[in-house]
Design a protein around this motif. Structure first.
Motif, PDB file in Angstrom:
ATOM      1  N   ASP A 113       0.835  -1.193   0.000  1.00 43.85           N
ATOM      2  CA  ASP A 113       0.000   0.000   0.000  1.00 43.85           C
ATOM      3  C   ASP A 113       0.874   1.249   0.000  1.00 43.85           C
ATOM      4  O   ASP A 113       2.112   1.174   0.050  1.00 43.85           O
ATOM      5  CB  ASP A 113      -0.963   0.011   1.197  1.00 43.85           C
ATOM      6  CG  ASP A 113      -0.233  -0.020   2.538  1.00 43.85           C
ATOM      7  OD1 ASP A 113       1.001   0.194   2.567  1.00 43.85           O
ATOM      8  OD2 ASP A 113      -0.898  -0.246   3.564  1.00 43.85           O
ATOM      9  N   ARG A 114       0.231   2.402  -0.047  1.00 39.49           N
ATOM     10  CA  ARG A 114       0.945   3.675  -0.141  1.00 39.49           C
ATOM     11  C   ARG A 114       1.884   3.868   1.051  1.00 39.49           C
ATOM     12  O   ARG A 114       3.037   4.280   0.877  1.00 39.49           O
ATOM     13  CB  ARG A 114      -0.064   4.825  -0.217  1.00 39.49           C
ATOM     14  CG  ARG A 114       0.553   6.212  -0.206  1.00 39.49           C
ATOM     15  CD  ARG A 114      -0.521   7.280  -0.303  1.00 39.49           C
ATOM     16  NE  ARG A 114       0.047   8.617  -0.284  1.00 39.49           N
ATOM     17  CZ  ARG A 114       0.322   9.287   0.837  1.00 39.49           C
ATOM     18  NH1 ARG A 114       0.063   8.726   2.015  1.00 39.49           N
ATOM     19  NH2 ARG A 114       0.843  10.491   0.772  1.00 39.49           N
ATOM     20  N   THR A 115       1.409   3.559   2.239  1.00 40.77           N
ATOM     21  CA  THR A 115       2.222   3.754   3.436  1.00 40.77           C
ATOM     22  C   THR A 115       3.492   2.917   3.382  1.00 40.77           C
ATOM     23  O   THR A 115       4.592   3.397   3.710  1.00 40.77           O
ATOM     24  CB  THR A 115       1.418   3.388   4.696  1.00 40.77           C
ATOM     25  OG1 THR A 115       0.251   4.223   4.765  1.00 40.77           O
ATOM     26  CG2 THR A 115       2.253   3.578   5.947  1.00 40.77           C
ATOM     27  N   ARG A 161       5.006   1.755   0.706  1.00 40.24           N
ATOM     28  CA  ARG A 161       5.905   2.258  -0.340  1.00 40.24           C
ATOM     29  C   ARG A 161       6.677   3.484   0.154  1.00 40.24           C
ATOM     30  O   ARG A 161       7.873   3.639  -0.136  1.00 40.24           O
ATOM     31  CB  ARG A 161       5.120   2.589  -1.608  1.00 40.24           C
ATOM     32  CG  ARG A 161       4.493   1.369  -2.277  1.00 40.24           C
ATOM     33  CD  ARG A 161       3.860   1.723  -3.606  1.00 40.24           C
ATOM     34  NE  ARG A 161       2.970   0.670  -4.078  1.00 40.24           N
ATOM     35  CZ  ARG A 161       3.353  -0.442  -4.678  1.00 40.24           C
ATOM     36  NH1 ARG A 161       4.640  -0.658  -4.884  1.00 40.24           N
ATOM     37  NH2 ARG A 161       2.467  -1.343  -5.080  1.00 40.24           N
ATOM     38  N   ALA A 213       4.097  13.865  -1.993  1.00 43.06           N
ATOM     39  CA  ALA A 213       3.453  12.644  -1.493  1.00 43.06           C
ATOM     40  C   ALA A 213       3.355  12.623   0.026  1.00 43.06           C
ATOM     41  O   ALA A 213       2.589  11.844   0.577  1.00 43.06           O
ATOM     42  CB  ALA A 213       4.223  11.412  -1.972  1.00 43.06           C
ATOM     43  N   GLN A 246       0.076   7.190  -8.930  1.00 44.62           N
ATOM     44  CA  GLN A 246      -0.701   5.983  -8.662  1.00 44.62           C
ATOM     45  C   GLN A 246      -0.175   5.219  -7.447  1.00 44.62           C
ATOM     46  O   GLN A 246      -0.956   4.688  -6.651  1.00 44.62           O
ATOM     47  CB  GLN A 246      -0.672   5.068  -9.890  1.00 44.62           C
ATOM     48  CG  GLN A 246      -1.383   5.626 -11.108  1.00 44.62           C
ATOM     49  CD  GLN A 246      -1.116   4.805 -12.355  1.00 44.62           C
ATOM     50  OE1 GLN A 246      -0.522   3.726 -12.283  1.00 44.62           O
ATOM     51  NE2 GLN A 246      -1.542   5.291 -13.501  1.00 44.62           N
ATOM     52  N   ARG A 247       1.144   5.167  -7.286  1.00 46.63           N
ATOM     53  CA  ARG A 247       1.743   4.354  -6.229  1.00 46.63           C
ATOM     54  C   ARG A 247       1.732   5.059  -4.865  1.00 46.63           C
ATOM     55  O   ARG A 247       1.453   4.419  -3.847  1.00 46.63           O
ATOM     56  CB  ARG A 247       3.189   4.000  -6.584  1.00 46.63           C
ATOM     57  CG  ARG A 247       3.347   3.121  -7.824  1.00 46.63           C
ATOM     58  CD  ARG A 247       2.907   1.690  -7.552  1.00 46.63           C
ATOM     59  NE  ARG A 247       3.391   0.781  -8.563  1.00 46.63           N
ATOM     60  CZ  ARG A 247       2.813   0.548  -9.732  1.00 46.63           C
ATOM     61  NH1 ARG A 247       1.690   1.185 -10.034  1.00 46.63           N
ATOM     62  NH2 ARG A 247       3.331  -0.296 -10.602  1.00 46.63           N
ATOM     63  N   ILE A 248       2.064   6.353  -4.857  1.00 50.45           N
ATOM     64  CA  ILE A 248       2.230   7.036  -3.562  1.00 50.45           C
ATOM     65  C   ILE A 248       1.457   8.351  -3.471  1.00 50.45           C
ATOM     66  O   ILE A 248       1.563   9.059  -2.469  1.00 50.45           O
ATOM     67  CB  ILE A 248       3.726   7.291  -3.265  1.00 50.45           C
ATOM     68  CG1 ILE A 248       4.365   8.132  -4.368  1.00 50.45           C
ATOM     69  CG2 ILE A 248       4.466   5.977  -3.068  1.00 50.45           C
ATOM     70  CD1 ILE A 248       5.798   8.554  -4.064  1.00 50.45           C
ATOM     71  N   GLY A 249       0.731   8.707  -4.515  1.00 51.58           N
ATOM     72  CA  GLY A 249      -0.086   9.910  -4.456  1.00 51.58           C
ATOM     73  C   GLY A 249       0.614  11.196  -4.804  1.00 51.58           C
ATOM     74  O   GLY A 249       0.055  12.290  -4.610  1.00 51.58           O
TER      75      GLY A 249
END
Length: 278
Positions: free
Chosen positions: A116-118, A120, A185, A245-248
Motif C-alpha cells: 500500500d501507499r504507506t 511504499r 506525497a 498511482q503508487r504514492i499519491g
C-alpha cells in the motif's frame, strides 16, 4: 534527489532572486545542493521553487565536467568504453550519486507487489537497497556506458562530451514536470519544501533544459536534437503518473528517478541516431 528528510531548501519567507547578483547567489545554492562541492551549506537565501530554471544550468556544468574527463581519458589513450566509464564516474562522484540513489529507492518501492501507499513511502525512506534497486542501478550504468560508447565511436570524443552536457541539462530540466504537475506525497521532506512553481517558472525550466540540449546535440545528431525534449517530457510525465498511482505524488527520490530515466533514454536516443547508418 534522494533525500526525503525535512529539507531546509525552501521557506515562504524567502524572496525570489531579481538582480544579477541574486541569480549568481542562487546558482551557487543550487550547485551546493546538487553536488558535493564545498560551496557553503548555510541556509539558502532564495526559495528553490523560484530558482528552478537554474537546475538545467547546473546540470550543464556537471555534464561538461564529465565530458571533459571523458575527453582527457581519450587523449591519454583510453578505449571508448573506458572513457565512457570515466565520464559517467565523474558525474556520479560530483553529485554523490544523488539521483542514482533516488532511482534505486524508487524502483524498490514501486516494484513491491501488493504494497500500500504507506509501505511504499516507508521503503522510499529505507537506506537499504533491495533487489529491484540493485538491478535498476546495474542496468542504468550498463545502458549509459553502452550508449555513450557508441556515441564516442561514431561521433567522436566531442560528440560524447556534447551528449553528456545535453543529457545532464535536459534531465534536470525535466525534473520540474512532476513538481509542476503533481503534489508532494508527504507533508515533510524535499517535495513539501519545494511546493508548486508558477507555470511561467516551470515553462522556463523546461525551455532552458530543452534549449541547451537542442544546441548541444545539433552538431552531433540533428534528429536527436529535435526529439530529445519531447522524449524527456513524455518520460517525466510517465514517471509522474506512476508515482501518483503508487504514492499519491512525488518525493525527492522520484525526482531523482525522473532524472535518471531521462538521462538514460536521451543518451540511448543520441546513440541510435548517430549509429543509424551503421
Amino acid at each position: 534527489m534522494a533525500s526525503d528528510s525535512p529539507d531546509p531548501v525552501d521557506s515562504s519567507a524567502r524572496p525570489a532572486p531579481r538582480t544579477l547578483e541574486d541569480w549568481l547567489q542562487a546558482v551557487g545554492e543550487a550547485a551546493a545542493f546538487f553536488t558535493c562541492l564545498p560551496l557553503g551549506r548555510g541556509a539558502p537565501r532564495f526559495r528553490a521553487v523560484d530558482t528552478l530554471p537554474i537546475w538545467p544550468v547546473v546540470g550543464l556544468a556537471i555534464g561538461l565536467a564529465a565530458g571533459i574527463d571523458l575527453a582527457i581519458a581519450r587523449w591519454l589513450g583510453a578505449a571508448p568504453w573506458l572513457a565512457a566509464v570515466v565520464g559517467l564516474l565523474t558525474a556520479v562522484v560530483l553529485t554523490g550519486a544523488l539521483h542514482e540513489d533516488g532511482l534505486a529507492d524508487t524502483t524498490d518501492a514501486f516494484g513491491v507487489a501488493n504494497a500500500d501507499r504507506t509501505r511504499r513511502l516507508e521503503i522510499l525512506r529505507d537506506s537499504r537497497i533491495g533487489t529491484y534497486g540493485a538491478l535498476a542501478l546495474m542496468f542504468s550504468l550498463l545502458l549509459r556506458v553502452a550508449a555513450l560508447t557508441q556515441i564516442i565511436v561514431v561521433a567522436g570524443t566531442g560528440g560524447g562530451l556534447l551528449a553528456l552536457a545535453a543529457t545532464h541539462a535536459l534531465s534536470r530540466g525535466a525534473m520540474v514536470w512532476p513538481i509542476n504537475g503533481s503534489k508532494p506525497a508527504r507533508s515533510d521532506g524535499l517535495g513539501a519544501a519545494l511546493g508548486s512553481p508558477p507555470a511561467a517558472i516551470a515553462g522556463w525550466t523546461l525551455a532552458v533544459g530543452g534549449g541547451i540540449a537542442f544546441v548541444a546535440l545539433l552538431a552531433v545528431a540533428p534528429l536527436a536534437a529535435l526529439l530529445s525534449a519531447p522524449l524527456a517530457v513524455a518520460l517525466a510525465a510517465g514517471v509522474t503518473s506512476v508515482a501518483r498511482q503508487r504514492i499519491g505524488g512525488y518525493t525527492g527520490d522520484t525526482l531523482g528517478a525522473t532524472q535518471q530515466v531521462v538521462e538514460i533514454a536521451v543518451l540511448a536516443l543520441v546513440a541510435l541516431c548517430v549509429g543509424g547508418g551503421r
